[in-house]
Design a protein around this motif. Structure first.
Motif, short mmCIF file in Angstrom:
data_model
loop_
_atom_site.label_atom_id
_atom_site.label_comp_id
_atom_site.label_asym_id
_atom_site.label_seq_id
_atom_site.Cartn_x
_atom_site.Cartn_y
_atom_site.Cartn_z
N CYS A 251 1.09 -6.85 3.35
CA CYS A 251 0.65 -7.01 1.97
C CYS A 251 0.92 -8.46 1.55
O CYS A 251 1.43 -9.24 2.32
CB CYS A 251 1.41 -6.04 1.07
N GLU A 253 3.13 -9.70 -0.17
CA GLU A 253 4.54 -10.10 -0.18
C GLU A 253 4.91 -10.84 1.11
O GLU A 253 5.88 -11.58 1.14
CB GLU A 253 5.45 -8.87 -0.32
N HIS A 258 3.50 -2.95 6.64
CA HIS A 258 3.55 -1.53 6.29
C HIS A 258 2.92 -0.71 7.41
O HIS A 258 1.79 -0.96 7.81
CB HIS A 258 2.77 -1.29 4.99
N CYS A 313 8.88 -1.88 -1.44
CA CYS A 313 8.20 -3.17 -1.44
C CYS A 313 7.64 -3.44 -2.82
O CYS A 313 7.17 -2.53 -3.51
CB CYS A 313 7.08 -3.15 -0.40
N CYS A 315 4.96 -4.67 -3.62
CA CYS A 315 3.52 -4.45 -3.74
C CYS A 315 3.20 -3.04 -4.21
O CYS A 315 2.06 -2.75 -4.55
CB CYS A 315 2.84 -4.70 -2.39
ZN LIG Z 1 4.20 -4.44 0.48
#
Ligand SMILES: [Zn+2]
Lengths: 433, 144
Positions: A251, A253, A258, A313, A315
């Motif tokens: 993602c 970040e 993931h 996370c 996100c």
């Molecule tokens: Zn993430």
């Protein structure tokens, strides 16, 4: 910043829902492989396990492992769990060593593959109106067609340039107005350099995201690529045996990938005990396929070393995050009880612009293991004063200590003095036995 | 005025030093001065030679890590206190000497020569020339 999800219901699902889904799918896949794959039936019978004994993820540890060797032994179609009439695609991996293996996909498998790749595309900010330049090879290798499958599911435009012919890549990137690119990170580095040489101002191009995988790369390479191509670079993980690209995705970040846990279970296992390690601890990465129809592998030992974290996370995705693979389990050294991987040392050398030609000397003084890292001196690192070189030795020692968790003696040696076999330096001398 | 010195990385193990010296002498390069600074693991061999280009070519072709750098060569008068005078000038000028070594030549046994390198080489050179200290040129080295 807007969070981009392709399938928000599952990507941000409550952990309990994910685990429930995994449990349901695990019991189903175990039943299928027991019925249809002779190797799994034999292994489970041998271990005294029946499909009824597997009622959820908590029973995963009871299941036998699958090794790369198993795939070679059953080559070509021994691991397939559906009749050939249901297989719509084959891919193959030569692997860096040894005999090739072949994997198959049903129509559903391809759709699922497309979905997980689409999750990566969307996480990278790609929309239906974008054009994805695919410079991975198209063929038996999963890279090219895997990304294309994702683009098709998402509904964006894929440009199947395939690999090679850099001048043509750059022309297409400019003329077709590629919004994103997918290729290996080393090729992305090369494209960036080539664009600069050709006088192309990448900041004037629509290109804004890159999806890179299929080989190890460092954060330094990421920064280099992001700068030279003027994009944000995302790390996609996959392996042919499990699916191809998209097993895990990054993602915005950029803090781990993931794992698509509705389709795969990841385990990080202690190399000696084969028991799960804690979050953040290194171990062997092991995958179980939950939805695969044609080629479902149970507890496939990747021989790669990595870590996972369940930490939430930013996100919003709830899938666990895995680290980049940190090295091969076969290269692992245990020094003073700590697992050390040559790849960790390589990363530090690269960060400090030192020579990639190094060797590790492991010895034992009394009861204590010792580690010495010898690095060839280069023109760039050599200085006329002792203190400069000593300072560099100390800096290297400090950085190694914080990376490895154990102290190492660092020594510069003359250029060309480390023995090479097949062009590569011989890395490890273990004098403990 | 500076002279060129070669600095060569040598491992601190048997034969490493003589290997480098042999490479140089085999190629017909004459060494005017040699010094070695070493630690437990490695050393830096510093040499002044009559033909710097040839020495560099020889060593680089043999994959030896070498660097040519500027050092100051001083001709010391044959009387007491000449070395301390030079060092005193530098200390007064706030210049730190990183290393130095001395040599003599068979042709002129009445003089000693000093090779020195300071953290601020340019400043050291300026101080010495302003105080009338005789410094060596590349030409001087060739003709020794
Ligand atoms: Zn993430």
């Amino acid at each position: 910043m807007k969070n981009n999800y392709y399938q928000p219901d599952i990507e941000t699902a409550d952990r309990k829902i994910i685990e429930k889904l995994q449990s349901k799918r695990l019991t189903e896949v175990v039943k299928r492989v027991y019925e249809r794959v002779p190797l799994y039936r034999a292994r489970m019978d041998e271990a005294g396990i029946k499909p009824e004994d597997i009622n959820g993820v908590e029973d995963l540890g009871k299941l036998p492992f699958t090794s790369k060797q198993d795939l070679r032994d059953t080559y070509p179609y021994g691991m397939f769990a559906v009749p050939m009439e249901d297989v719509v695609r084959l891919h193959a991996s030569s692997g860096t060593t040894g005999k090739q293996i072949v994997v198959g996909y049903t129509q559903n498998d391809l759709d699922n593959w497309g979905d997980i790749v689409a999750r990566q595309l969307v996480a990278a900010g790609i929309t239906k109106s974008d054009k994805v330049h695919v410079a991975y090879g198209y063929g038996l290798f999963t890279g090219g067609l895997g990304i294309a499958e994702g683009a098709r599911r998402l509904g964006c435009t894929s440009i199947p340039v395939s690999s090679g012919n850099t001048a043509r890549q750059l022309t297409i990137m400019q003329d077709f107005c590629s919004d994103a690119i997918a290729c290996t990170p080393s090729y992305a580095m090369y494209l960036g350099e080539s664009a600069a040489k050709a006088g192309i101002d990448t900041s004037k191009l629509p290109l804004r995201a890159g999806i890179f995988g299929a080989e190890p790369w460092t954060d330094e390479m990421r920064r280099e690529i992001e700068k030279s191509l003027n994009i944000k670079a995302y790390d996609i993980y996959g392996l042919t045996e499990i699916m191809g690209p998209g097993v895990a995705y990054e993602c915005s970040e950029q803090k781990g990938m993931h794992v698509n846990e509705d389709h795969f279970i990841i385990e990080i296992l202690d190399p000696d005990t084969h028991l799960p390690v804690k979050d953040g601890e290194k171990g062997e990465i092991v995958f179980t396929c939950l939805t695969k129809e044609a080629f479902p592998l149970i507890r496939f030992r990747t021989k790669d070393i990595g870590t996972i974290t369940h930490e939430k996370c930013k996100c919003g995705r709830t899938f666990v995050r895995m680290s980049k693979p940190m090295g091969r389990i076969d290269d692992m050294l245990i020094i003073r009880g700590v697992n050390v991987f040559p790849s960790q040392i390589e990363t530090v050398l690269l960060q400090m612009n030192l020579s990639p030609n190094y060797q590790l000397i492991v010895d034992r003084k009394g009861v204590l293991d010792t580690l010495e890292v010898q690095v060839e001196i280069t023109e760039g690192t050599f200085s006329d004063t002792i203190s400069d070189i000593s300072r560099l030795e100390h800096e290297l020692a400090d950085r190694l200590k914080s990376t490895l968790g154990i102290a190492a003696k660092t020594t510069f040696v003359a250029a060309g003095s480390i023995a090479r076999s097949e062009g590569k330096a011989k890395r490890i001398i273990d004098r403990r036995n | 005025m500076f002279i060129k010195q070669l600095s060569i990385f040598v491992e601190n193990r048997q034969g490493a030093l003589s290997k480098i010296i042999t490479m140089l002498s085999d190629s017909g390069v004459n060494m005017r001065a040699v010094s070695i600074a070493d630690t437990q693991d490695f050393g830096i061999l510093r040499v002044i030679v009559n033909d710097i280009d040839k020495a560099l070519d020889t060593l680089k072709s043999k994959n030896v890590i070498v660097r040519a750098n500027n050092v100051i060569g001083v001709e010391l008068q044959d009387k007491p206190g000449s070395l301390s005078k030079v060092l005193g000038l530098l200390t007064d000028g706030g210049v730190n000497v990183e290393y130095m070594y001395a040599f003599v030549t068979p042709g002129n046994l009445n003089s000693a020569y000093l090779v020195l390198r300071a953290r601020h080489n340019d400043k050291a050179e300026k101080i010495l020339s302003e105080n009338g200290i005789k410094m060596l040129s590349e030409e001087d080295i060739k003709n020794m």
